[in-house]
Design a protein around this motif. Structure first.
Motif, PDB file in Angstrom:
ATOM      1  N   ASP A 192       0.872  -1.184   0.000  1.00 51.92           N
ATOM      2  CA  ASP A 192       0.000   0.000   0.000  1.00 51.92           C
ATOM      3  C   ASP A 192       0.902   1.225   0.000  1.00 51.92           C
ATOM      4  OD1 ASP A 192      -1.868   1.964   0.311  1.00 51.92           O
ATOM      5  OD2 ASP A 192      -2.721   1.199   2.192  1.00 51.92           O
ATOM      6  N   ALA A 193       0.949   1.914  -1.150  1.00 51.80           N
ATOM      7  CA  ALA A 193       1.842   3.068  -1.282  1.00 51.80           C
ATOM      8  C   ALA A 193       1.470   4.187  -0.325  1.00 51.80           C
ATOM      9  CB  ALA A 193       1.822   3.575  -2.723  1.00 51.80           C
ATOM     10  N   ALA A 194       0.201   4.266   0.049  1.00 54.02           N
ATOM     11  CA  ALA A 194      -0.248   5.348   0.932  1.00 54.02           C
ATOM     12  C   ALA A 194      -0.038   5.020   2.409  1.00 54.02           C
ATOM     13  CB  ALA A 194      -1.725   5.652   0.674  1.00 54.02           C
ATOM     14  N   ARG A 195       0.395   3.835   2.670  1.00 51.45           N
ATOM     15  CA  ARG A 195       0.553   3.401   4.060  1.00 51.45           C
ATOM     16  C   ARG A 195       1.815   4.001   4.670  1.00 51.45           C
ATOM     17  NH1 ARG A 195      -0.820  -2.617   6.065  1.00 51.45           N
ATOM     18  NH2 ARG A 195      -0.337  -2.378   8.275  1.00 51.45           N
ATOM     19  N   LYS A 196       1.724   4.437   5.897  1.00 49.92           N
ATOM     20  CA  LYS A 196       2.859   5.017   6.614  1.00 49.92           C
ATOM     21  C   LYS A 196       3.371   4.029   7.652  1.00 49.92           C
ATOM     22  CE  LYS A 196       1.211   9.776   6.063  1.00 49.92           C
ATOM     23  NZ  LYS A 196       0.831  11.038   6.758  1.00 49.92           N
ATOM     24  N   GLY A 197       4.616   4.217   8.039  1.00 53.66           N
ATOM     25  CA  GLY A 197       5.209   3.336   9.036  1.00 53.66           C
ATOM     26  C   GLY A 197       5.783   2.088   8.396  1.00 53.66           C
ATOM     27  N   ALA A 198       6.367   1.223   9.215  1.00 52.93           N
ATOM     28  CA  ALA A 198       7.020   0.009   8.722  1.00 52.93           C
ATOM     29  C   ALA A 198       6.284  -1.257   9.123  1.00 52.93           C
ATOM     30  CB  ALA A 198       8.450  -0.043   9.253  1.00 52.93           C
ATOM     31  N   GLU A 199       5.171  -1.137   9.857  1.00 50.35           N
ATOM     32  CA  GLU A 199       4.435  -2.322  10.292  1.00 50.35           C
ATOM     33  C   GLU A 199       3.794  -3.037   9.110  1.00 50.35           C
ATOM     34  OE1 GLU A 199       1.606  -1.251  13.265  1.00 50.35           O
ATOM     35  OE2 GLU A 199       3.117  -0.650  14.736  1.00 50.35           O
ATOM     36  N   VAL A 200       3.661  -4.358   9.248  1.00 53.78           N
ATOM     37  CA  VAL A 200       3.017  -5.164   8.211  1.00 53.78           C
ATOM     38  C   VAL A 200       1.867  -5.942   8.845  1.00 53.78           C
ATOM     39  CG1 VAL A 200       5.062  -5.370   6.749  1.00 53.78           C
ATOM     40  CG2 VAL A 200       4.679  -7.034   8.582  1.00 53.78           C
TER      41      VAL A 200
END
Length: 208
Positions: A163-171
């Protein structure tokens, strides 16, 4: 001469021996054979000293010393990106099935294997009861070749998405209806070790 030694008629006795034609034929044939062999030997010597047949021999040598072999050897360019360790990955475990408690037990198992656990609960409406496979792994664009491959070693067959719009490093690990269990620790360890190894690339060597 007269008397009984008088010669009559138009035929006279031969005064010379007959020529031996058979011997002459043998001599001619022998001479021809000797000349033929000598001519062939002369041509061979000319080829040796003038480089005759060089084109064919050169072509053969080029063919034999062209691509001799193709061997797989590790290449620096084939090395994968630096992969994070499980302890550096935070995983949100989300349940998209109707089976209760599945997210909690899965999160506990991942924690035992060294992963950090973030949110544990039900999946959002986007995925709830809509995941038919074993699961879906979702992360930011930067996780495509880092966190997601590492997490995928724990659940064989899981789909990966970014998800390009996702922030942070969590999966996120979203559990689907086809989920039965995480990969065994042994299989997960093998997959993780294979993931960290550089892939060999074919290189050619010139024999010349």
């Amino acid at each position: 001469m007269g008397g009984k030694y008088r010669i009559t008629g138009d035929k006279y006795p031969r005064m010379r021996r007959r020529r031996r034609r058979g011997r002459l034929v043998v001599v001619v044939v022998a001479c021809g054979a000797v000349l033929g062999v000598a001519g062939w030997g002369t041509l061979q010597l000319i080829d040796v000293f003038t480089g005759g047949g060089g084109t064919a021999s050169a072509a053969g040598s080029r063919a034999s010393c062209g691509v001799k072999s193709a061997k797989a050897s590790p290449s620096a360019s084939a090395s994968p990106a630096v992969l994070p360790k499980p302890a550096q990955i935070t995983v949100n475990v989300l349940n998209a099935t109707t089976r209760s408690g599945l997210a909690k037990t899965t999160a506990d198992e991942l924690e035992k294997r060294g992963f950090k656990i973030g949110e544990v609960g039900n999946a959002s409406k986007e995925f709830d009861k809509k995941v038919t496979g074993a699961g879906i792994l979702v992360g930011p664009a930067a996780s495509l070749n880092t966190s997601l491959p590492v997490l995928s070693t724990q659940l064989a067959g899981a789909e990966r998405r970014t998800d390009a719009a996702r922030k942070g490093a969590e999966v996120d690990l979203i559990i689907g209806n086809g989920f039965k269990a995480l990969s065994s620790e042994a299989d997960a360890a093998k997959a993780l070790a294979a993931l960290a190894e550089p892939k060999p690339t074919a290189t050619t060597k010139n024999a010349c």
